[in-house]
Scaffold this motif. Structure first.
Motif, PDB file in Angstrom:
ATOM      1  N   TRP A  28       2.973 -11.356  -6.340  1.00 62.41           N
ATOM      2  CA  TRP A  28       1.838 -11.245  -5.432  1.00 62.41           C
ATOM      3  C   TRP A  28       0.633 -10.705  -6.197  1.00 62.41           C
ATOM      4  CZ3 TRP A  28       4.692 -13.882  -2.574  1.00 62.41           C
ATOM      5  CH2 TRP A  28       5.988 -13.501  -2.215  1.00 62.41           C
ATOM      6  N   SER A  32      -4.742  -7.961  -3.300  1.00 63.86           N
ATOM      7  CA  SER A  32      -4.709  -8.386  -1.904  1.00 63.86           C
ATOM      8  C   SER A  32      -4.496  -7.195  -0.977  1.00 63.86           C
ATOM      9  CB  SER A  32      -3.590  -9.407  -1.693  1.00 63.86           C
ATOM     10  OG  SER A  32      -3.828 -10.581  -2.460  1.00 63.86           O
ATOM     11  N   ALA A  33      -5.111  -7.273   0.193  1.00 67.79           N
ATOM     12  CA  ALA A  33      -5.054  -6.145   1.131  1.00 67.79           C
ATOM     13  C   ALA A  33      -3.781  -6.120   1.960  1.00 67.79           C
ATOM     14  CB  ALA A  33      -6.264  -6.196   2.053  1.00 67.79           C
ATOM     15  N   HIS A  34      -3.058  -7.235   2.013  1.00 69.54           N
ATOM     16  CA  HIS A  34      -1.868  -7.277   2.872  1.00 69.54           C
ATOM     17  C   HIS A  34      -0.698  -6.538   2.210  1.00 69.54           C
ATOM     18  CE1 HIS A  34      -0.680 -10.399   0.082  1.00 69.54           C
ATOM     19  NE2 HIS A  34      -1.655 -11.191   0.493  1.00 69.54           N
ATOM     20  N   SER A  35       0.408  -6.446   2.951  1.00 73.74           N
ATOM     21  CA  SER A  35       1.540  -5.623   2.504  1.00 73.74           C
ATOM     22  C   SER A  35       2.163  -6.139   1.208  1.00 73.74           C
ATOM     23  CB  SER A  35       2.608  -5.559   3.602  1.00 73.74           C
ATOM     24  OG  SER A  35       3.095  -6.857   3.931  1.00 73.74           O
ATOM     25  N   LEU A  36       2.122  -7.444   0.974  1.00 71.27           N
ATOM     26  CA  LEU A  36       2.677  -7.978  -0.280  1.00 71.27           C
ATOM     27  C   LEU A  36       1.817  -7.556  -1.469  1.00 71.27           C
ATOM     28  CD1 LEU A  36       3.706 -11.573   0.857  1.00 71.27           C
ATOM     29  CD2 LEU A  36       5.147  -9.541   0.607  1.00 71.27           C
ATOM     30  N   GLY A  37       0.509  -7.511  -1.254  1.00 70.54           N
ATOM     31  CA  GLY A  37      -0.383  -7.012  -2.299  1.00 70.54           C
ATOM     32  C   GLY A  37      -0.128  -5.540  -2.582  1.00 70.54           C
ATOM     33  N   GLU A  39       2.702  -4.071  -2.274  1.00 70.71           N
ATOM     34  CA  GLU A  39       3.964  -4.029  -3.015  1.00 70.71           C
ATOM     35  C   GLU A  39       3.717  -4.256  -4.508  1.00 70.71           C
ATOM     36  OE1 GLU A  39       8.237  -6.434  -3.054  1.00 70.71           O
ATOM     37  OE2 GLU A  39       6.839  -6.673  -1.386  1.00 70.71           O
TER      38      GLU A  39
END
Length: 380
Positions: A28, A32-37, A39
């Protein structure tokens, strides 16, 4: 028998496992702002912690991931910067080409380059650095390797830094620690180094990974070489290679946890090899042996022998070593390091570098020494 570890080292199994696991499970974008980012970003920050484990006093915010020591050195020298022509760079004649070639580019932009001589043992005199600092006008950079890639000679980095900063407190002191980190204790803060660079693949980490280390994370005297999205605190834009960073951080963690044991092991292997060579080939000379050296490097001169011919013979017998000299279009050149140490061109051509790692054994290097002796007899 792989005795060319200053060129590159074989990755640790835990490193390759960590890289593969990261590539499979966490491919990832850490921006990125999402949870995968998040991580991926968490793994990246843990890798910075791994680097800090090996370098006392360094904060994670000061760890900037790069593609390797060459990129880091170009970044520090700053030949690309708008104010490049205003700088004076004080460095040595025995630096790695990734310092010397950017220095030449810096000079073409109008900067002043001062190349310090070294002694016959390969070390620079801090008084020469102080003398050079007195001659400077405008901003000053000092770049001095912690250890030489060809001879393993350790430079008096702290003494040079102190000598320069006593005259120019504003000087930026850089050290290329690629051949030293993990082989001798490296304390950048105690040595007064402002910025350091190294490659992961010299430390059993992945190729294509590296670090620029700022002892003061807020120091912005180094100009970004790659511009874009502002990753790595604006110092190195572009989506980070998370897997490579994870591998480098893991390699640093392992070395930090076992540093004294690994240093002792490499020293015992090198000393075993040199004793065997000098017994079998009494006329051989260890270049730089009178200076402090990192524990894994032997640069040995075999008088009257053509180094390239010996290297080819060793390769035929399954021993990988190195001339330790630069080649251009297939034409060998005498080592700039050895000629700076007052060796003749013939003596430089007669010298080979053998460099060891924790994967080598004393039994292996004793056999390698015998093969060297046998090959020398074939060439005489």
């Amino acid at each position: 028998m792989y005795l060319d570890n200053n060129s590159t080292t074989r990755p640790l199994q835990v490193v390759t496992d960590a890289v593969l696991r990261t590539m499979k499970a966490t491919s990832w974008n850490p921006s990125s702002a999402h949870s995968l980012g998040v991580e991926a970003r968490t793994l990246l920050e843990a890798a910075r912690d791994g680097v800090c484990a090996l370098l006392p006093g360094i904060f994670p915010e000061g760890v900037i991931f790069t593609s390797g020591g060459t990129e880091g050195n170009n970044l520090v020298i700053g030949h690309h910067a708008e104010d490049a022509g205003q700088w004076t760079l004080i460095t040595t004649k025995v630096e790695h080409p990734s310092i010397l070639r950017p220095a030449e580019a810096l000079a073409r932009r109008g900067a002043r380059i001062i190349l310090l001589d070294v002694s016959a043992s390969g070390t620079v005199n801090p008084a020469d650095a102080a003398r050079a600092a007195r001659e400077t006008i405008g901003p000053v950079k000092v770049s001095i390797q912690w250890a030489n890639s060809e001879t393993g000679v350790v430079q008096p980095v702290a003494n040079v830094g102190r000598a320069v900063k006593a005259i120019r407190p504003d000087a930026l002191v850089h050290s290329d620690i690629a051949q030293a980190v993990g082989r001798v204790p490296v304390d950048l803060v105690a040595a007064g180094v402002d910025v350091a660079t190294f490659s992961g693949h010299k430390l059993h980490g992945p190729q294509g990974s590296g670090v620029l280390v700022l002892t003061d994370p807020d120091d912005r005297r180094v100009s970004p070489l790659i511009l874009g999205g502002g990753q790595e605190q604006g110092m190195r834009s572009g989506t980070q290679n998370v897997a490579a960073a994870v591998g480098l951080g893991r390699a640093a963690e392992v070395r930090a946890a076992h540093l004294e044991v690994m240093i002792a092991k490499m020293a015992a292997i090198r000393d075993c090899f040199e004793r065997a060579i000098l017994k079998l080939v009494p006329e051989a000379v260890v270049n730089g042996s009178r200076a402090s050296r990192v524990p894994n490097t032997s640069n040995i001169r075999f008088p009257g022998i053509e180094g390239m011919a010996l290297l080819a013979k060793l390769d035929e017998k399954g021993v990988a070593a190195s001339l330790g000299s630069a080649c251009s279009s297939g034409k060998p050149s005498p080592s700039h390091v050895l000629t700076a140490m007052q060796l003749s061109e013939d003596e430089a051509y007669a010298s080979l570098r053998f460099s060891f790692s924790i994967f080598n054994t004393q039994k292996e290097v004793r056999l390698a020494a015998q093969i060297v002796a046998d090959c020398l007899r074939d060439l005489q």
